[in-house]
Motif scaffolding. Structure first.
Motif, PDB file in Angstrom:
ATOM      1  N   VAL A 209      42.581  21.821  33.854  1.00 26.01           N
ATOM      2  CA  VAL A 209      42.554  22.278  32.461  1.00 26.01           C
ATOM      3  C   VAL A 209      42.738  23.794  32.447  1.00 26.01           C
ATOM      4  CG1 VAL A 209      41.126  20.366  31.621  1.00 26.01           C
ATOM      5  CG2 VAL A 209      40.018  22.404  32.553  1.00 26.01           C
ATOM      6  N   PRO A 210      43.023  24.374  31.276  1.00 22.74           N
ATOM      7  CA  PRO A 210      43.330  25.812  31.247  1.00 22.74           C
ATOM      8  C   PRO A 210      42.177  26.709  31.690  1.00 22.74           C
ATOM      9  CG  PRO A 210      44.165  24.753  29.278  1.00 22.74           C
ATOM     10  CD  PRO A 210      43.328  23.731  29.983  1.00 22.74           C
ATOM     11  N   ASP A 211      40.977  26.450  31.233  1.00 23.68           N
ATOM     12  CA  ASP A 211      39.801  27.197  31.678  1.00 23.68           C
ATOM     13  C   ASP A 211      38.564  26.371  31.370  1.00 23.68           C
ATOM     14  OD1 ASP A 211      39.116  27.639  28.953  1.00 23.68           O
ATOM     15  OD2 ASP A 211      40.112  29.582  28.924  1.00 23.68           O
ATOM     16  N   VAL A 212      37.401  26.884  31.743  1.00 21.70           N
ATOM     17  CA  VAL A 212      36.189  26.075  31.638  1.00 21.70           C
ATOM     18  C   VAL A 212      35.859  25.749  30.193  1.00 21.70           C
ATOM     19  CG1 VAL A 212      33.675  26.146  31.950  1.00 21.70           C
ATOM     20  CG2 VAL A 212      35.186  26.706  33.869  1.00 21.70           C
ATOM     21  N   MET A 213      35.907  26.725  29.295  1.00 21.84           N
ATOM     22  CA  MET A 213      35.509  26.435  27.911  1.00 21.84           C
ATOM     23  C   MET A 213      36.497  25.499  27.223  1.00 21.84           C
ATOM     24  SD  MET A 213      32.538  27.378  27.093  1.00 21.84           S
ATOM     25  CE  MET A 213      32.773  26.638  25.498  1.00 21.84           C
TER      26      MET A 213
ATOM     27  N   SER B 278      28.265  19.536  32.233  1.00 18.19           N
ATOM     28  CA  SER B 278      27.663  20.655  32.952  1.00 18.19           C
ATOM     29  C   SER B 278      28.701  21.745  33.212  1.00 18.19           C
ATOM     30  CB  SER B 278      27.071  20.161  34.280  1.00 18.19           C
ATOM     31  OG  SER B 278      26.379  21.200  34.942  1.00 18.19           O
ATOM     32  N   ASP B 279      28.465  22.915  32.635  1.00 20.90           N
ATOM     33  CA  ASP B 279      29.297  24.095  32.884  1.00 20.90           C
ATOM     34  C   ASP B 279      28.799  24.738  34.176  1.00 20.90           C
ATOM     35  OD1 ASP B 279      30.387  26.631  33.040  1.00 20.90           O
ATOM     36  OD2 ASP B 279      29.920  27.202  30.982  1.00 20.90           O
ATOM     37  N   GLU B 280      29.593  24.633  35.246  1.00 20.49           N
ATOM     38  CA  GLU B 280      29.167  25.116  36.565  1.00 20.49           C
ATOM     39  C   GLU B 280      30.067  26.237  37.060  1.00 20.49           C
ATOM     40  OE1 GLU B 280      28.594  21.543  38.950  1.00 20.49           O
ATOM     41  OE2 GLU B 280      26.911  20.913  37.656  1.00 20.49           O
ATOM     42  N   ILE B 281      30.526  27.068  36.127  1.00 19.72           N
ATOM     43  CA  ILE B 281      31.432  28.146  36.482  1.00 19.72           C
ATOM     44  C   ILE B 281      30.777  29.181  37.391  1.00 19.72           C
ATOM     45  CG2 ILE B 281      30.931  29.630  34.490  1.00 19.72           C
ATOM     46  CD1 ILE B 281      33.963  30.169  34.307  1.00 19.72           C
ATOM     47  N   HIS B 282      29.451  29.349  37.273  1.00 21.76           N
ATOM     48  CA  HIS B 282      28.744  30.326  38.106  1.00 21.76           C
ATOM     49  C   HIS B 282      28.171  29.706  39.381  1.00 21.76           C
ATOM     50  CE1 HIS B 282      28.756  33.841  35.416  1.00 21.76           C
ATOM     51  NE2 HIS B 282      28.642  32.980  34.417  1.00 21.76           N
TER      52      HIS B 282
ATOM     53  N   HIS C 158      43.153  30.064  42.359  1.00 20.79           N
ATOM     54  CA  HIS C 158      41.878  29.357  42.450  1.00 20.79           C
ATOM     55  C   HIS C 158      41.830  28.484  43.710  1.00 20.79           C
ATOM     56  CE1 HIS C 158      40.227  29.999  38.202  1.00 20.79           C
ATOM     57  NE2 HIS C 158      41.369  30.660  38.237  1.00 20.79           N
ATOM     58  N   THR C 159      42.958  27.891  44.064  1.00 15.54           N
ATOM     59  CA  THR C 159      43.013  27.090  45.274  1.00 15.54           C
ATOM     60  C   THR C 159      42.734  27.953  46.503  1.00 15.54           C
ATOM     61  OG1 THR C 159      44.617  25.592  44.253  1.00 15.54           O
ATOM     62  CG2 THR C 159      44.493  25.587  46.659  1.00 15.54           C
TER      63      THR C 159
ATOM     64  N   ALA D 245      33.405  33.721  40.282  1.00 16.43           N
ATOM     65  CA  ALA D 245      33.029  34.145  41.632  1.00 16.43           C
ATOM     66  C   ALA D 245      34.094  35.008  42.293  1.00 16.43           C
ATOM     67  CB  ALA D 245      32.718  32.935  42.507  1.00 16.43           C
ATOM     68  N   TRP D 246      35.370  34.818  41.927  1.00 20.44           N
ATOM     69  CA  TRP D 246      36.443  35.609  42.539  1.00 20.44           C
ATOM     70  C   TRP D 246      37.160  36.483  41.514  1.00 20.44           C
ATOM     71  CZ3 TRP D 246      35.049  30.847  44.481  1.00 20.44           C
ATOM     72  CH2 TRP D 246      34.776  30.786  45.847  1.00 20.44           C
ATOM     73  N   ASN D 247      36.593  36.626  40.311  1.00 20.11           N
ATOM     74  CA  ASN D 247      37.112  37.541  39.290  1.00 20.11           C
ATOM     75  C   ASN D 247      38.542  37.188  38.879  1.00 20.11           C
ATOM     76  OD1 ASN D 247      36.011  39.735  37.752  1.00 20.11           O
ATOM     77  ND2 ASN D 247      37.583  41.061  38.631  1.00 20.11           N
ATOM     78  N   LEU D 248      38.746  35.936  38.476  1.00 19.44           N
ATOM     79  CA  LEU D 248      40.081  35.427  38.182  1.00 19.44           C
ATOM     80  C   LEU D 248      40.243  35.012  36.717  1.00 19.44           C
ATOM     81  CD1 LEU D 248      40.540  33.177  41.360  1.00 19.44           C
ATOM     82  CD2 LEU D 248      41.208  35.569  41.044  1.00 19.44           C
ATOM     83  N   ALA D 249      39.488  35.638  35.820  1.00 18.09           N
ATOM     84  CA  ALA D 249      39.528  35.205  34.419  1.00 18.09           C
ATOM     85  C   ALA D 249      40.929  35.279  33.830  1.00 18.09           C
ATOM     86  CB  ALA D 249      38.561  36.042  33.585  1.00 18.09           C
ATOM     87  N   GLY D 250      41.745  36.224  34.278  1.00 20.27           N
ATOM     88  CA  GLY D 250      43.084  36.365  33.740  1.00 20.27           C
ATOM     89  C   GLY D 250      44.098  35.415  34.354  1.00 20.27           C
ATOM     90  N   LEU D 251      43.667  34.620  35.332  1.00 21.63           N
ATOM     91  CA  LEU D 251      44.536  33.642  35.990  1.00 21.63           C
ATOM     92  C   LEU D 251      44.005  32.262  35.630  1.00 21.63           C
ATOM     93  CD1 LEU D 251      44.874  35.557  39.345  1.00 21.63           C
ATOM     94  CD2 LEU D 251      46.765  35.020  37.788  1.00 21.63           C
ATOM     95  N   LYS D 252      44.505  31.718  34.535  1.00 21.56           N
ATOM     96  CA  LYS D 252      43.877  30.583  33.875  1.00 21.56           C
ATOM     97  C   LYS D 252      44.013  29.278  34.662  1.00 21.56           C
ATOM     98  CE  LYS D 252      42.341  32.319  29.942  1.00 21.56           C
ATOM     99  NZ  LYS D 252      40.936  32.214  29.539  1.00 21.56           N
TER     100      LYS D 252
END
Length: 417
Positions: free
Chosen positions: A104-108, A212-216, A287-288, A247-254
């Motif tokens: 999916v595009p991102d967690v939210m 469950s949102d487990e992004i962290h 992310h991979t 965890a790897w600061n990738l918010a801009g890489l959806k």
């Protein structure tokens, strides 16, 4: 493999703190929201971006893709396979099945799509307040009702409040979901297995589904242990949504992954095909690489965050002793109790979910200290009078920020002549 002849002949392990590699001047060249929302004299410790360079395996994977011109549509199961390997190594979750996942595009956005599978407009979504503001905004914008189950005074889940919230959510036999934040944002609490077992039992008895949102999840600090919700008995009909974003600061890489429990796979199969068009191919690659090859960098980051967690406690005791500090067990977010300062929530909207609204103590620190923090009132019930501070920065910036905050507190407490 030939063994090293003696321990003193082995190459030294070089430990590098990823949080200590960029100067303030270098960070101010960034164009992301963290560094462009406020004036250049403001130290931004608000939104959940880290002050780090990309992990070498991630940067290398992206460079290789660019060099190949590999910028088309995402394909394949490498992301889910990498997450499965990471989950087995880190969390003793050996049976994360690739065919039980969807990109999916991102967690939210993944959470919203799962909520659409499990609920109808007007149905209730239970959250444990104070909690991540988009839980309110995204749920409300999609026509679902938010019911709060406030956290206990120790910032852990209050099972009695959750029981009552589940009862209200299921009134009239409507469908309902518990949107779990695991680990919890903004408090940094890492839920214990016995707490999650109790949640699963309550959800089963009330007929409430759990997402469950487990992004962290990769950001659990020494002294705590992360329990994936789907590893629990009784969580077979639940969903988890994960990514390497935080965890790897990738918010801009959806990119993110929805994982279905064994009894929820049929629901996952109803996910609209077009949802999978949203993730970025470069995001999937990044992310991979993070989950597959970024463990060493993550370990160094966790060491740096652990040190900053202690440093923050020391700095607050020295400069801001009236501010309450609940030492986080995970994430890189500190939930600070500023109620003793006597500020109120105005002139903010008072509505949870408006993440850019600054009021109360956050406004005090922005105006008088030039430090940007997240305003507590947008996190829902229990947030007024609090701020959230992002300590994923260099020790030097953290020290300067808290020193400025201390001066602002002193000025605020000094009567005008």
């Amino acid at each position: 493999m030939v063994p090293w002849p003696a321990s003193h002949d082995r190459p030294a392990v070089v430990t590098v703190n990823p949080l200590n590699q960029l100067t303030l001047a270098e960070l101010r060249c960034r164009t992301s929201v963290k560094w462009r929302t406020y004036d250049s004299d403001v130290l931004p410790l608000w939104v959940a971006e880290m002050d780090v360079s990309l992990a070498a395996p991630v940067a290398g994977a992206l460079r290789d893709a660019i060099d190949r011109g590999d910028t088309g549509y995402p394909c394949g199961t490498a992301y889910a396979e990498a997450l499965g390997g990471f989950a087995a190594r880190r969390w003793a979750w050996p049976d994360l099945r690739v065919d039980h996942t969807a990109v999916v595009p991102d967690v939210m956005l993944g959470i919203v799509e799962v909520l659409r599978l499990l609920t109808d407009p007007g149905d209730a979504v239970v959250v444990c307040a104070p909690v991540y503001p988009p839980f309110y905004a995204f749920v409300g914008h999609d026509g679902r009702r938010v019911i709060e189950a406030p956290l206990a005074p120790d910032l852990r889940m209050d099972l009695a409040a959750l029981d009552e919230a589940f009862r209200r959510a299921r009134a009239g036999r409507r469908r309902a979901v518990f949107l779990l934040c695991n680990p919890h944002n903004p408090t940094g609490v890492v839920h214990r297995r016995e707490e999650l077992d109790a949640v699963a039992d309550l959800a089963r008895r009330h007929g409430v589904r759990v997402v469950s949102d487990e992004i962290h999840a990769p950001l659990v600090l020494p002294g705590a242990h992360f329990t994936p919700y789907l590893t629990l008995a009784g969580a077979e009909d639940a969903f988890a949504v994960l990514s390497a974003s935080k965890a790897w600061n990738l918010a801009g890489l959806k990119s993110a992954l929805v994982v279905a429990g064994r009894q929820a796979v049929a629901d996952l199969r109803r996910l609209p095909e077009e949802v999978g068009h949203g993730p970025s191919h470069l995001g999937v690659i990044a992310h991979t690489a993070a989950f597959r090859d970024g463990g060493g960098w993550l370990d160094q980051l966790l060491d740096g965050l652990d040190a900053n967690r202690d440093l923050l406690g020391t700095l607050l005791a020295e400069h801001c002793p009236t501010i309450g500090y609940h030492r986080p067990e995970g994430t890189y977010l500190a939930w600070l109790d500023c109620t003793a300062l006597g500020t109120d929530s105005g002139p903010g909207t008072g509505e949870p979910g408006v993440v850019t609204d600054v009021a109360g103590p956050a406004k005090l620190f922005l105006d008088r200290a030039r430090v940007a923090l997240s305003s507590g009132h947008v996190f829902g019930t229990g947030g007024t009078g609090f701020v959230r501070l992002n300590f994923a920065t260099s020790p030097a910036i953290l020290t300067e920020a808290v020193s400025r905050m201390g001066h602002a507190v002193t000025e605020h407490a000094t009567p005008a002549h």
